[in-house]
Write a protein that holds these residues in place. Structure first.
Motif, PDB file in Angstrom:
ATOM      1  N   ILE A   1     -31.554 -49.424 -11.195  1.00 31.63           N
ATOM      2  CA  ILE A   1     -32.921 -49.211 -10.142  1.00 31.63           C
ATOM      3  C   ILE A   1     -33.300 -47.613 -10.767  1.00 31.63           C
ATOM      4  CG2 ILE A   1     -33.419 -48.767  -7.844  1.00 31.63           C
ATOM      5  CD1 ILE A   1     -32.232 -51.493  -8.715  1.00 31.63           C
ATOM      6  N   GLY A   2     -32.880 -46.713 -11.421  1.00 31.07           N
ATOM      7  CA  GLY A   2     -33.479 -45.703 -11.823  1.00 31.07           C
ATOM      8  C   GLY A   2     -34.138 -45.988 -13.180  1.00 31.07           C
ATOM      9  N   LEU A   3     -33.742 -46.862 -13.762  1.00 32.56           N
ATOM     10  CA  LEU A   3     -34.359 -47.287 -15.026  1.00 32.56           C
ATOM     11  C   LEU A   3     -35.890 -47.820 -14.591  1.00 32.56           C
ATOM     12  CD1 LEU A   3     -34.895 -47.265 -18.097  1.00 32.56           C
ATOM     13  CD2 LEU A   3     -33.382 -49.274 -18.072  1.00 32.56           C
ATOM     14  N   ARG A   4     -35.686 -49.019 -13.673  1.00 37.84           N
ATOM     15  CA  ARG A   4     -36.797 -49.652 -13.403  1.00 37.84           C
ATOM     16  C   ARG A   4     -37.969 -48.702 -12.465  1.00 37.84           C
ATOM     17  NH1 ARG A   4     -38.790 -54.143 -10.402  1.00 37.84           N
ATOM     18  NH2 ARG A   4     -39.716 -53.626  -8.655  1.00 37.84           N
ATOM     19  N   ASN A   5     -37.384 -47.855 -11.857  1.00 35.06           N
ATOM     20  CA  ASN A   5     -38.374 -46.674 -11.398  1.00 35.06           C
ATOM     21  C   ASN A   5     -39.278 -46.102 -12.498  1.00 35.06           C
ATOM     22  OD1 ASN A   5     -37.894 -47.444  -8.733  1.00 35.06           O
ATOM     23  ND2 ASN A   5     -36.094 -46.006  -8.380  1.00 35.06           N
ATOM     24  N   HIS A   6     -38.227 -45.635 -13.422  1.00 35.74           N
ATOM     25  CA  HIS A   6     -38.652 -44.726 -14.579  1.00 35.74           C
ATOM     26  C   HIS A   6     -39.846 -45.434 -15.346  1.00 35.74           C
ATOM     27  CE1 HIS A   6     -38.628 -42.001 -17.946  1.00 35.74           C
ATOM     28  NE2 HIS A   6     -38.321 -43.094 -18.750  1.00 35.74           N
ATOM     29  N   VAL A   7     -39.508 -46.801 -15.731  1.00 35.26           N
ATOM     30  CA  VAL A   7     -40.427 -47.746 -16.543  1.00 35.26           C
ATOM     31  C   VAL A   7     -41.691 -47.658 -15.864  1.00 35.26           C
ATOM     32  CG1 VAL A   7     -40.959 -50.011 -17.443  1.00 35.26           C
ATOM     33  CG2 VAL A   7     -38.575 -48.976 -17.917  1.00 35.26           C
ATOM     34  N   LEU A   8     -41.833 -48.041 -14.536  1.00 38.74           N
ATOM     35  CA  LEU A   8     -43.084 -48.175 -13.949  1.00 38.74           C
ATOM     36  C   LEU A   8     -43.817 -46.917 -13.622  1.00 38.74           C
ATOM     37  CD1 LEU A   8     -41.942 -50.520 -10.778  1.00 38.74           C
ATOM     38  CD2 LEU A   8     -43.246 -51.042 -12.853  1.00 38.74           C
ATOM     39  N   GLU A   9     -42.943 -45.618 -13.450  1.00 36.30           N
ATOM     40  CA  GLU A   9     -43.589 -44.336 -13.512  1.00 36.30           C
ATOM     41  C   GLU A   9     -44.334 -43.928 -14.723  1.00 36.30           C
ATOM     42  OE1 GLU A   9     -40.566 -41.949 -12.372  1.00 36.30           O
ATOM     43  OE2 GLU A   9     -40.584 -42.372 -10.383  1.00 36.30           O
ATOM     44  N   GLN A  10     -43.656 -44.593 -16.137  1.00 39.86           N
ATOM     45  CA  GLN A  10     -44.331 -44.333 -17.273  1.00 39.86           C
ATOM     46  C   GLN A  10     -45.756 -45.147 -17.291  1.00 39.86           C
ATOM     47  OE1 GLN A  10     -42.898 -41.964 -19.017  1.00 39.86           O
ATOM     48  NE2 GLN A  10     -41.457 -41.984 -17.329  1.00 39.86           N
ATOM     49  N   MET A  11     -45.674 -46.133 -16.938  1.00 42.09           N
ATOM     50  CA  MET A  11     -46.998 -46.938 -16.738  1.00 42.09           C
ATOM     51  C   MET A  11     -48.044 -46.069 -15.895  1.00 42.09           C
ATOM     52  SD  MET A  11     -45.500 -50.874 -16.449  1.00 42.09           S
ATOM     53  CE  MET A  11     -47.114 -51.700 -16.964  1.00 42.09           C
ATOM     54  N   ASP A  12     -47.573 -45.471 -14.778  1.00 44.06           N
ATOM     55  CA  ASP A  12     -48.508 -44.550 -14.066  1.00 44.06           C
ATOM     56  C   ASP A  12     -49.004 -43.353 -14.896  1.00 44.06           C
ATOM     57  OD1 ASP A  12     -48.475 -46.474 -11.808  1.00 44.06           O
ATOM     58  OD2 ASP A  12     -46.546 -45.297 -11.071  1.00 44.06           O
ATOM     59  N   ILE A  13     -48.106 -42.975 -15.454  1.00 46.55           N
ATOM     60  CA  ILE A  13     -48.516 -41.824 -16.308  1.00 46.55           C
ATOM     61  C   ILE A  13     -49.490 -42.305 -17.463  1.00 46.55           C
ATOM     62  CG2 ILE A  13     -47.563 -40.008 -18.168  1.00 46.55           C
ATOM     63  CD1 ILE A  13     -45.231 -40.108 -16.679  1.00 46.55           C
ATOM     64  N   ALA A  14     -49.384 -43.438 -18.022  1.00 48.55           N
ATOM     65  CA  ALA A  14     -50.050 -43.884 -19.095  1.00 48.55           C
ATOM     66  C   ALA A  14     -51.535 -44.051 -18.611  1.00 48.55           C
ATOM     67  CB  ALA A  14     -49.556 -45.148 -19.923  1.00 48.55           C
ATOM     68  N   SER A  15     -51.497 -44.733 -17.252  1.00 49.24           N
ATOM     69  CA  SER A  15     -52.743 -45.252 -16.697  1.00 49.24           C
ATOM     70  C   SER A  15     -53.758 -44.049 -16.294  1.00 49.24           C
ATOM     71  CB  SER A  15     -52.468 -46.059 -15.483  1.00 49.24           C
ATOM     72  OG  SER A  15     -53.597 -46.347 -14.777  1.00 49.24           O
ATOM     73  N   SER A  16     -53.161 -42.757 -15.996  1.00 54.67           N
ATOM     74  CA  SER A  16     -53.627 -41.666 -15.387  1.00 54.67           C
ATOM     75  C   SER A  16     -53.749 -40.449 -16.389  1.00 54.67           C
ATOM     76  CB  SER A  16     -52.995 -41.151 -14.257  1.00 54.67           C
ATOM     77  OG  SER A  16     -51.652 -40.629 -14.686  1.00 54.67           O
TER      78      SER A  16
END
Length: 458
Positions: free
Chosen positions: A146-161
Motif C-alpha cells: 500500500i505504501g508503494l501504491r501511494n508512492h507511485v501516485l504521489e510521484q505522478m502528482d509531483i510530475a504533474s505539478s
C-alpha cells in the motif's frame, strides 16, 4: 489420546504457522478442551498475509484488509502472542520472546514448550549496494504494497505539478529489481494502474513514464517455464516496459540507479524484489541448519537430529521424495508451504498419540502469474495458458486458496464491483504518518516530513 500434557509452540503466523495451528485445533479438539494440550502462536503481526494478492492490493483491485487474515479469529483455540522470538534453546525447550509489553521494559520473556514448530518464514535478501538501504522499497508485506501504491501516485502528482524537467523525469521513472513473481507481478499491476490513472492528469501521459525491470539472470518468471518467460518479456516490452536481462544494479546512491551495463536512470522509485533469505532467527537456535541457513528437515517434516522440533515452508529444507534425482528439495513457495503445514499439523498429533508419521509427498502442479488486468501467464500440469485464460485461472486458483470463506466472499465481491465501476486511484500517503498534521498544528515540526523522506513520499 495424548499420552501426557503437551505444550506446542508455533513460531510464525504465516502460511505454515497459521495452517499448522489450524490443523492442530481440529486434530486435538478433545485434548484442547480437556486441557491435555495447549497451542501458543508467537507472531510479529496479529494477522496472516496472503502474499499472492499483494500486487492486486497495490493496484487497488483488492482492499488491504481483505489481503490479511486475523489470527485470533481463525485460531480461536490457540493463545496468540504478538511478539518476536529472538532465540531458541531447544536443549532445554525454551524460547526467548519479546512482546510489545516487554519491549517497553527492555527485557525478554522465556517461554517453555514440549513441541516446537519453527516457521518464521524468510526476509528480503539485500546486497551491499550503495544507496539501497536509503532509497530501496521492499514488497513483502501489505504495508509495503500500500505504501508503494501511494508512492507511485504521489510521484505522478509531483510530475504533474513541477516545471523542472529533471525532477519530472525522475518522478516518472520506476525501477524494479528482480524478475521473480513479486517483481514482475508488482510492476505489471502498478504499470496498469498508473496508465489508467494518467487519464486524470492533464499533463501526464502513459508514454511519459518509464518502467524498468532489472534481472541478473537471462530469464524472468522461471516458475512458469522458459517459453512462458519469453512470452512475458515480449508482452511487457509491448507495453513499453524495459526488461533488462543479465543486468545488475550497481548503485542507487543520490537517487540514480546505475546498472552493470552502464545505463543510469535518475529515479525516485526503486523497488527491490531480488529474492529472499532465511529468517535471522534460525541462526539464533541450536538446531541443525543447511549450508544455506535453512532448517535441515526430514520428509516427515521433523528437524533432522532434533526430537520434538518441526519445520516447513521457507525456513525449512525439505526433501522432495517425488523428484527423480536424489537430494532434491521442495521449492520454498506458497504451494508447498500450505500443503506441508497440513501434513505437519497431522504429524504432530500422530507423534503425541504414538502413531506413525506421514511422509510429505506432493508433485508440483504448476504456476500462475498476473500481468495486470485481463493479462497473465500460467503453466498447470504441463499445459500453458496466456492472456485472459491465464489471468482468469490466476484469480480462480488464488480465490480457492485464500483462507476462510469470509475472505473469499469479500475478495470476490470486490472483483465483481471492480468490473462494474471504475478504478479508485486515490493516494492516502498521509495514513503512513497520521500524527503529522496534529503535531504541525501543535507547533511542533513533524519528525517525518516530505523533505526528509528518502523515498519521496509525503
Amino acid at each position: 489420546m495424548v499420552k501426557e500434557r503437551a505444550r506446542i509452540l508455533v513460531v510464525g503466523g504465516g502460511y505454515v504457522g497459521m495452517y499448522t495451528a489450524l490443523r492442530l485445533q481440529r486434530e486435538l479438539k478433545q485434548e484442547l478442551r480437556r486441557g491435555d494440550a495447549e497451542i501458543t502462536v508467537v507472531t510479529p503481526d496479529p494477522y496472516m498475509t496472503y502474499q499472492p494478492f499483494l500486487p492486486e492490493a497495490a493496484a487497488g483491485s483488492i482492499s488491504p484488509r481483505h489481503v490479511v487474515v486475523p489470527l485470533r479469529r481463525v485460531l480461536d483455540q490457540c493463545h496468540v502472542v504478538v511478539g518476536e522470538v529472538t532465540s531458541i534453546d531447544h536443549a532445554v525447550r525454551t524460547a526467548a520472546v519479546t512482546t510489545l509489553a516487554t519491549a517497553e521494559e527492555g527485557r525478554t520473556e522465556l517461554l517453555g514448550y514440549d513441541e516446537l514448530v519453527l516457521a518464521p518464514g524468510s526476509v528480503s535478501r539485500t546486497l551491499p549496494i550503495p544507496g539501497l538501504a536509503e532509497y530501496g522499497i521492499g514488497f513483502k508485506t501489505v504495508e509495503e504494497a500500500i505504501g508503494l501504491r501511494n508512492h507511485v501516485l504521489e510521484q505522478m502528482d509531483i510530475a504533474s505539478s513541477t516545471r523542472d524537467p529533471s525532477l519530472r523525469d525522475a518522478a516518472l521513472t520506476f525501477v524494479f529489481v528482480g524478475g521473480g513473481y513479486a517483481g514482475v507481478e508488482a510492476l505489471a499491476e502498478l504499470e496498469d494502474m498508473a496508465r489508467y490513472a494518467a487519464r486524470y492528469y492533464h499533463n501526464v501521459r502513459p508514454g511519459d513514464m518509464k518502467w524498468i525491470l532489472v534481472e541478473a539472470s537471462d530469464r524472468i518468471l522461471p516458475e512458469v517455464g522458459e517459453e512462458m518467460g519469453r512470452y512475458t518479456v515480449t508482452q511487457l516490452r509491448r507495453r513499453n516496459i524495459q526488461v533488462l536481462l543479465g543486468t545488475r544494479l550497481e548503485s542507487c546512491a543520490d537517487r540514480v540507479a546505475v546498472l552493470s551495463d552502464g545505463q543510469r536512470f535518475p529515479t525516485r522509485t526503486l523497488v527491490w524484489t531480488a529474492g529472499v533469505k532465511p529468517h535471522p532467527l534460525l541462526a539464533a537456535t541450536d538446531l541443525p541448519l543447511t549450508a544455506r541457513g535453512r532448517l535441515k528437515c526430514t520428509a516427515e517434516l521433523t528437524v533432522d537430529g532434533a526430537p520434538h522440533a518441526w519445520g516447513a515452508g521457507d525456513a525449512a529444507s525439505v526433501p522432495d521424495v517425488t523428484a527423480a534425482e536424489p537430494g532434491t528439495e521442495t521449492a520454498p513457495n506458497a504451494q508447498h508451504a500450505l500443503r506441508q503445514a497440513r501434513v505437519l499439523g497431522g504429524n504432530i498429533a500422530h507423534a503425541l498419540r504414538g502413531e506413525p508419521l506421514e511422509t510429505y509427498a506432493h508433485q508440483y502442479a504448476g504456476s500462475v502469474a498476473s500481468l495486470g488486468l485481463h493479462k497473465g501467464v500460467a503453466q498447470i500440469y504441463g499445459r500453458r495458458l496466456k492472456g485472459y485464460p491465464a489471468w482468469f485461472m490466476h484469480r480462480v486458483y488464488h480465490l480457492s486458496r485464500v483462507p476462510t470463506f469470509n475472505r473469499k466472499a469479500r475478495v470476490l465481491a470486490e472483483w465483481i464491483l471492480a468490473g462494474l465501476f471504475k478504478r479508485e486511484i486515490v493516494s492516502l500517503g498521509s495514513l503512513e504518518h497520521p500524527r503529522a498534521e496534529f503535531e504541525l498544528a501543535a507547533g511542533r515540526k513533524p519528525p517525518h516530513s516530505a523533505s526528509d523522506d528518502p523515498k519521496g513520499s509525503s
